[in-house]
Write a protein that holds these residues in place. Structure first.
Motif, short mmCIF file in Angstrom:
data_model
loop_
_atom_site.label_atom_id
_atom_site.label_comp_id
_atom_site.label_asym_id
_atom_site.label_seq_id
_atom_site.Cartn_x
_atom_site.Cartn_y
_atom_site.Cartn_z
N SER A 203 0.82 -1.22 0.00
CA SER A 203 0.00 0.00 0.00
C SER A 203 0.85 1.28 0.00
O SER A 203 0.31 2.38 0.01
CB SER A 203 -0.91 0.01 1.23
OG SER A 203 -0.15 0.18 2.42
N GLN A 204 2.19 1.13 -0.03
CA GLN A 204 3.08 2.27 0.15
C GLN A 204 3.80 2.72 -1.12
O GLN A 204 4.78 3.47 -1.04
CB GLN A 204 4.12 1.92 1.23
CG GLN A 204 3.53 1.65 2.59
CD GLN A 204 2.83 2.89 3.15
OE1 GLN A 204 3.45 3.91 3.37
NE2 GLN A 204 1.52 2.78 3.34
N LEU A 205 3.35 2.28 -2.30
CA LEU A 205 4.05 2.60 -3.53
C LEU A 205 4.29 4.10 -3.70
O LEU A 205 5.38 4.52 -4.07
CB LEU A 205 3.28 2.04 -4.74
CG LEU A 205 3.85 2.40 -6.12
CD1 LEU A 205 5.27 1.87 -6.27
CD2 LEU A 205 2.95 1.84 -7.22
N ARG A 206 3.28 4.91 -3.44
CA ARG A 206 3.40 6.35 -3.71
C ARG A 206 3.87 7.15 -2.49
O ARG A 206 4.56 8.16 -2.65
CB ARG A 206 2.06 6.90 -4.20
CG ARG A 206 1.62 6.19 -5.48
CD ARG A 206 0.47 6.88 -6.18
NE ARG A 206 0.16 6.16 -7.42
CZ ARG A 206 0.84 6.30 -8.56
NH1 ARG A 206 1.85 7.16 -8.63
NH2 ARG A 206 0.51 5.61 -9.64
N LYS A 207 3.56 6.68 -1.30
CA LYS A 207 3.96 7.43 -0.11
C LYS A 207 5.35 7.05 0.38
O LYS A 207 6.13 7.91 0.79
CB LYS A 207 2.94 7.20 1.01
CG LYS A 207 3.23 8.01 2.26
CD LYS A 207 2.14 7.85 3.30
CE LYS A 207 2.42 8.72 4.52
NZ LYS A 207 1.36 8.63 5.54
N ASN A 208 5.65 5.78 0.37
CA ASN A 208 6.96 5.30 0.86
C ASN A 208 7.47 4.22 -0.08
O ASN A 208 7.43 3.02 0.23
CB ASN A 208 6.81 4.75 2.28
CG ASN A 208 8.14 4.37 2.91
OD1 ASN A 208 9.20 4.49 2.27
ND2 ASN A 208 8.10 3.91 4.14
N PRO A 209 7.99 4.61 -1.25
CA PRO A 209 8.45 3.63 -2.24
C PRO A 209 9.55 2.70 -1.70
O PRO A 209 9.67 1.55 -2.16
CB PRO A 209 8.99 4.50 -3.38
CG PRO A 209 8.31 5.81 -3.22
CD PRO A 209 8.13 5.99 -1.75
N ASN A 210 10.31 3.18 -0.73
CA ASN A 210 11.35 2.33 -0.15
C ASN A 210 10.73 1.08 0.48
O ASN A 210 11.22 -0.04 0.32
CB ASN A 210 12.15 3.11 0.90
CG ASN A 210 13.34 2.32 1.41
OD1 ASN A 210 14.00 1.64 0.64
ND2 ASN A 210 13.62 2.44 2.69
N ALA A 211 9.63 1.27 1.20
CA ALA A 211 8.93 0.15 1.82
C ALA A 211 8.31 -0.75 0.74
O ALA A 211 8.36 -1.98 0.84
CB ALA A 211 7.84 0.64 2.76
#
Length: 317
Positions: free
Chosen positions: A219-227
């Motif tokens: 669920s973090q592709l756009r907010k936290n790409p590192n995760a």
């Protein structure tokens, strides 16, 4: 003298014999209950029936046949000497180090390299493993020298930090933000929390059977790409498995030389098609560090050839 030593009378001897053999009814006048009398009669009938079909004779023949074997068996009431299993004697002296799995040691070390900006990089089993210390700790150069080797051509040093962002072509293709701050704000901002709570995991992703960490990362592709890229490839892109190709190796080295290497493995993996962050971190500790291709001051080698994470020791010149 009293009556104890006298032989019983004929009537009493007969009664005892009849009850014992169950072949006749109890004698008249015997002081027995009606229940005992009925029981004796049933037993007598059963005995007669068995005699008719020859069971009694067959049992006698069986006992006589087994008698020699039964006599040869040890008496269960006699104490038998206890049998002890001889155990090999433990030799005294220096204990050789046990072989540790390179895959396990590398995986633990790689997980410990994750920076605080990736909430999905904790060990999945929640073990909270700490850096281990192997046997015969030495530097990468000393390890290679112990094998009669020198640093490979083109080696370089790393301070253990990845200083880039998501690969530009991936950013453009997926329409991602161009920096960590921009991505965080566009994703809603808020305070960063490393620990993942179950309420943070989208139910539609958890329904896929993934772990909480994997579902949250998705669920973090756009907010936290590192995760995201630590556990997932780009949408629609299959994940490669098994040994790395020479091309993948060269991309890894080129990316490390340009942007640094050692943390933010999700961002680092975005430069290597079909690979995810945890695969890159494992490749770093299991292949790159032991080869001496990149010198990382946070690592030492043990006598078995496993990379052991020792923590920061300050930047080298």
């Amino acid at each position: 003298m009293g009556q104890e030593g006298k032989e019983p009378g004929p009537a009493k001897r007969t009664a005892r014999r009849l009850v014992r053999t169950h072949q006749e009814a109890l004698p008249a006048g015997e002081n027995v209950s009606e229940l005992d009398r009925e029981r004796a009669e049933r037993m007598a009938k059963n005995a007669a029936a068995l005699a008719e079909i020859g069971i009694a004779g067959a049992m006698g023949d069986l006992r006589r046949a087994l008698a020699p074997k039964l006599e040869s068996l040890p008496n269960a009431n006699e104490s038998q000497p206890e049998r002890r299993i001889a155990r090999p004697k433990r030799e005294r002296g220096e204990v050789a180090p046990q072989r540790r799995s390179t895959r396990v040691a590398g995986a633990v070390a790689a997980q410990l390299l994750v920076d605080g900006g990736d909430s999905a990089d904790a060990l999945e089993d929640g073990s909270g493993a700490k850096p281990g210390r192997g046997v015969g700790i030495m530097s990468q150069e000393e390890y290679l020298a112990s094998k009669g080797q020198s640093l490979p051509e083109g080696w370089f040093k790393s301070d253990g930090r990845f200083k880039g962002w998501v690969a530009p072509d991936v950013c453009q293709k997926l329409g991602l933000a161009t920096s960590a701050a921009e991505a965080w704000e566009q994703g809603g901002g808020g305070k960063f929390q490393r620990k993942i709570s179950k309420s943070d995991v989208p139910s539609n992703l958890k329904a896929k059977g993934w772990s909480d960490a994997r579902a949250f990362a998705a669920s973090q592709l756009r907010k936290n790409p590192n995760a995201y890229f630590y556990r997932h490839t780009a949408p629609g892109q299959p994940q490669a498995q098994g040994e790395w190709t020479e091309e993948e190796h060269e991309i890894f080295i080129a990316t490390a030389r340009k942007h640094g290497v050692g943390d933010k493995w999700g961002l680092f993996a975005s430069y290597i098609p079909n690979r995810v962050g945890y695969q890159c971190s494992a490749y770093y500790t299991q292949v790159i560090i032991p080869s001496g291709r990149i010198l990382d001051s946070r690592f030492r080698m043990d006598a078995w050839g496993d990379a052991v994470f020792m923590g920061n020791r300050g930047k080298e010149d």
